[in-house]
Design a protein around this motif. Structure first.
Motif, PDB file in Angstrom:
ATOM      1  N   TYR A 123     -66.272  24.946  14.754  1.00  0.00           N
ATOM      2  CA  TYR A 123     -65.921  26.364  14.868  1.00  0.00           C
ATOM      3  C   TYR A 123     -64.536  26.603  14.275  1.00  0.00           C
ATOM      4  O   TYR A 123     -64.316  27.528  13.502  1.00  0.00           O
ATOM      5  N   HIS A 124     -63.594  25.721  14.614  1.00  0.00           N
ATOM      6  CA  HIS A 124     -62.217  25.883  14.132  1.00  0.00           C
ATOM      7  C   HIS A 124     -62.107  25.561  12.648  1.00  0.00           C
ATOM      8  O   HIS A 124     -61.338  26.189  11.926  1.00  0.00           O
ATOM      9  N   LEU A 125     -62.873  24.593  12.166  1.00  0.00           N
ATOM     10  CA  LEU A 125     -62.828  24.253  10.746  1.00  0.00           C
ATOM     11  C   LEU A 125     -63.331  25.386   9.866  1.00  0.00           C
ATOM     12  O   LEU A 125     -62.889  25.576   8.740  1.00  0.00           O
ATOM     13  N   LEU A 126     -64.298  26.161  10.381  1.00  0.00           N
ATOM     14  CA  LEU A 126     -64.929  27.199   9.569  1.00  0.00           C
ATOM     15  C   LEU A 126     -64.393  28.592   9.846  1.00  0.00           C
ATOM     16  O   LEU A 126     -64.951  29.573   9.368  1.00  0.00           O
ATOM     17  N   LEU A 127     -63.326  28.696  10.649  1.00  0.00           N
ATOM     18  CA  LEU A 127     -62.733  30.015  10.874  1.00  0.00           C
ATOM     19  C   LEU A 127     -62.324  30.633   9.537  1.00  0.00           C
ATOM     20  O   LEU A 127     -61.585  30.037   8.758  1.00  0.00           O
ATOM     21  N   GLY A 128     -62.801  31.821   9.265  1.00  0.00           N
ATOM     22  CA  GLY A 128     -62.454  32.494   8.022  1.00  0.00           C
ATOM     23  C   GLY A 128     -63.128  31.902   6.802  1.00  0.00           C
ATOM     24  O   GLY A 128     -62.772  32.234   5.669  1.00  0.00           O
ATOM     25  N   SER A 129     -64.124  31.026   7.008  1.00  0.00           N
ATOM     26  CA  SER A 129     -64.783  30.381   5.873  1.00  0.00           C
ATOM     27  C   SER A 129     -66.300  30.438   6.014  1.00  0.00           C
ATOM     28  O   SER A 129     -66.999  29.462   5.768  1.00  0.00           O
ATOM     29  N   ALA A 130     -66.806  31.574   6.447  1.00  0.00           N
ATOM     30  CA  ALA A 130     -68.246  31.706   6.673  1.00  0.00           C
ATOM     31  C   ALA A 130     -69.055  31.472   5.404  1.00  0.00           C
ATOM     32  O   ALA A 130     -70.208  31.039   5.455  1.00  0.00           O
ATOM     33  N   ASN A 131     -68.448  31.733   4.255  1.00  0.00           N
ATOM     34  CA  ASN A 131     -69.163  31.540   3.000  1.00  0.00           C
ATOM     35  C   ASN A 131     -69.418  30.059   2.699  1.00  0.00           C
ATOM     36  O   ASN A 131     -70.193  29.727   1.816  1.00  0.00           O
ATOM     37  N   GLN A 132     -68.765  29.163   3.452  1.00  0.00           N
ATOM     38  CA  GLN A 132     -68.951  27.730   3.229  1.00  0.00           C
ATOM     39  C   GLN A 132     -70.111  27.154   4.041  1.00  0.00           C
ATOM     40  O   GLN A 132     -70.465  25.991   3.867  1.00  0.00           O
ATOM     41  N   VAL A 133     -70.693  27.949   4.940  1.00  0.00           N
ATOM     42  CA  VAL A 133     -71.809  27.466   5.739  1.00  0.00           C
ATOM     43  C   VAL A 133     -72.968  27.067   4.821  1.00  0.00           C
ATOM     44  O   VAL A 133     -73.401  27.852   3.979  1.00  0.00           O
ATOM     45  N   GLY A 134     -73.460  25.848   4.988  1.00  0.00           N
ATOM     46  CA  GLY A 134     -74.550  25.355   4.167  1.00  0.00           C
ATOM     47  C   GLY A 134     -74.103  24.720   2.869  1.00  0.00           C
ATOM     48  O   GLY A 134     -74.927  24.185   2.118  1.00  0.00           O
ATOM     49  N   SER A 135     -72.807  24.756   2.575  1.00  0.00           N
ATOM     50  CA  SER A 135     -72.284  24.169   1.343  1.00  0.00           C
ATOM     51  C   SER A 135     -72.181  22.654   1.485  1.00  0.00           C
ATOM     52  O   SER A 135     -72.383  22.089   2.555  1.00  0.00           O
ATOM     53  N   SER A 136     -71.827  22.001   0.374  1.00  0.00           N
ATOM     54  CA  SER A 136     -71.661  20.548   0.415  1.00  0.00           C
ATOM     55  C   SER A 136     -70.521  20.164   1.355  1.00  0.00           C
ATOM     56  O   SER A 136     -70.601  19.158   2.055  1.00  0.00           O
ATOM     57  N   LEU A 137     -69.461  20.991   1.389  1.00  0.00           N
ATOM     58  CA  LEU A 137     -68.350  20.729   2.301  1.00  0.00           C
ATOM     59  C   LEU A 137     -68.812  20.813   3.747  1.00  0.00           C
ATOM     60  O   LEU A 137     -68.435  19.995   4.583  1.00  0.00           O
ATOM     61  N   ASP A 138     -69.645  21.798   4.032  1.00  0.00           N
ATOM     62  CA  ASP A 138     -70.185  21.975   5.372  1.00  0.00           C
ATOM     63  C   ASP A 138     -70.962  20.728   5.799  1.00  0.00           C
ATOM     64  O   ASP A 138     -70.802  20.218   6.913  1.00  0.00           O
ATOM     65  N   LEU A 139     -71.801  20.211   4.910  1.00  0.00           N
ATOM     66  CA  LEU A 139     -72.611  19.032   5.221  1.00  0.00           C
ATOM     67  C   LEU A 139     -71.738  17.794   5.405  1.00  0.00           C
ATOM     68  O   LEU A 139     -72.006  16.951   6.266  1.00  0.00           O
ATOM     69  N   ILE A 140     -70.692  17.675   4.601  1.00  0.00           N
ATOM     70  CA  ILE A 140     -69.758  16.549   4.745  1.00  0.00           C
ATOM     71  C   ILE A 140     -69.103  16.593   6.124  1.00  0.00           C
ATOM     72  O   ILE A 140     -68.963  15.567   6.804  1.00  0.00           O
ATOM     73  N   GLN A 141     -68.727  17.795   6.552  1.00  0.00           N
ATOM     74  CA  GLN A 141     -68.081  17.937   7.855  1.00  0.00           C
ATOM     75  C   GLN A 141     -69.040  17.616   9.007  1.00  0.00           C
ATOM     76  O   GLN A 141     -68.663  16.969   9.990  1.00  0.00           O
ATOM     77  N   TRP A 142     -70.301  18.065   8.891  1.00  0.00           N
ATOM     78  CA  TRP A 142     -71.284  17.766   9.926  1.00  0.00           C
ATOM     79  C   TRP A 142     -71.561  16.263  10.000  1.00  0.00           C
ATOM     80  O   TRP A 142     -71.716  15.693  11.084  1.00  0.00           O
ATOM     81  N   THR A 143     -71.611  15.617   8.842  1.00  0.00           N
ATOM     82  CA  THR A 143     -71.810  14.170   8.808  1.00  0.00           C
ATOM     83  C   THR A 143     -70.656  13.454   9.490  1.00  0.00           C
ATOM     84  O   THR A 143     -70.854  12.521  10.283  1.00  0.00           O
ATOM     85  N   ALA A 144     -69.437  13.897   9.190  1.00  0.00           N
ATOM     86  CA  ALA A 144     -68.253  13.306   9.815  1.00  0.00           C
ATOM     87  C   ALA A 144     -68.275  13.505  11.324  1.00  0.00           C
ATOM     88  O   ALA A 144     -67.893  12.609  12.094  1.00  0.00           O
ATOM     89  N   LEU A 145     -68.727  14.675  11.750  1.00  0.00           N
ATOM     90  CA  LEU A 145     -68.796  14.960  13.178  1.00  0.00           C
ATOM     91  C   LEU A 145     -69.753  13.994  13.873  1.00  0.00           C
ATOM     92  O   LEU A 145     -69.440  13.437  14.931  1.00  0.00           O
TER      93      LEU A 145
END
Length: 318
Positions: free
Chosen positions: A181-203
């Protein structure tokens, strides 16, 4: 068992679990920072925010920088939740209840203590030393859990230890999930992006859930990951699994599984039932951050109720 002894056992295990989880958070985030753009504040501030220590950090430092966050969460003497302070507190608690633990458990806690003492004496660790430190803390805590399981009788002390460990683990799993939630504050356009997937994998990797998640779901999906870490009944670090096992310990301590004998058992059972009879889509609709925040508040209430029921000099009357 004396309430003072039970309280010491309970908190010894909470401190150890907290230290291991902090090492997990930072190890994965450190590795992730090597692959992403060098925006230190965006990458490191969420780690401090989710632990609830951001006001203290702000009072000591002007901005979130990699080395400062690592030092704050690992070695800062003024941070009561730093890895170093958690291990020191765990050792002091172990010393106070030395007759209740085995020689092997005491020796491993001592080994962890000297590990953090040696690392904290260095003015600054290089990247390689930082990674080895986090790995050594994780491995040292895992070894301690194994020794504890293999050498401690399943008595009252054991159940207080497991209760502390599992309440702490449930809280930290909720917080590591909340970091998205905190990583994506103000970055809703990144949902589903490669960066988003990298972050979910790290989580997933930060709670050693990546392999078991892929085995169950296969494809990475934010909804499925949230479901796995909140509602899965089999994965040992999911919030619901922690609550199920914590309830088993409190039932043994109370001596009855019919109804409830104190407010701690009631609140724990209520939160477990809430998760058992909810659906991940309902959680997403309510708002993942809001739902996790609510869980964290209830876990804090359960911790207070456990103190009043078992450790307080004047037991709380319902």
């Amino acid at each position: 068992m004396l309430g003072r002894v039970a309280n010491t056992i309970y908190w010894m295990n909470r401190y150890l679990e907290r230290a291991e989880n902090y090492a997990r958070f930072m190890d994965v985030n450190f590795n992730l920072s090597l692959e992403l753009s060098p925006n230190e504040e965006q990458q490191w501030k969420p780690l401090v925010v989710i632990t609830g220590d951001w006001p203290l950090y702000e009072s000591l430092h002007e901005k979130a920088e990699k080395n400062k966050v690592i030092n704050f969460m690992a070695f800062e003497s003024e941070n009561p939740n730093s890895i170093c302070n958690c291990i020191i507190n765990a050792r002091e608690n172990a010393r106070a209840i030395r007759p209740e633990i085995t020689k092997e458990v005491w020796e491993q806690i001592n080994a962890l203590y000297y590990l953090v003492k040696k690392a904290s004496e260095k003015k600054r660790l290089n990247d390689s030393e930082v990674r080895h430190f986090f790995s050594d803390i994780k491995n040292g805590c895992q070894l301690l859990y194994g020794i504890y399981d293999a050498t401690i009788s399943r008595n009252e002390g054991w159940n207080f230890a497991k209760l502390g460990q599992l309440i702490e683990r449930a809280d930290k799993t909720s917080r590591v999930l909340d970091v998205k939630y905190h990583l994506l504050l103000g970055s809703a356009n990144q949902v589903g992006s490669s960066l988003d997937l990298i972050q979910w994998t790290a989580l997933l990797k930060s709670v050693s859930a990546y392999d078991m998640y892929r085995k169950k779901y296969g494809k990475l999906s934010s909804t499925s990951i949230a479901e796995f870490l909140i509602l899965d009944t089999d994965f040992p670090r999911s919030i619901l699994n922690c609550l199920i096992r914590a309830e088993q310990s409190i039932v043994r301590l109370c001596g009855s599984s019919f109804g409830y004998c104190n407010n701690a058992q009631r609140q724990l059972g209520a939160l477990k039932a809430q998760l058992e009879f909810t659906d991940i889509n309902d959680i997403i609709a309510e708002g993942l951050h809001e739902y996790l925040d609510n869980i964290q508040g209830k876990l804090n209430d359960i911790s207070t109720a456990i103190y009043e029921a078992f450790f307080s000099i004047e037991p709380h009357v319902n």
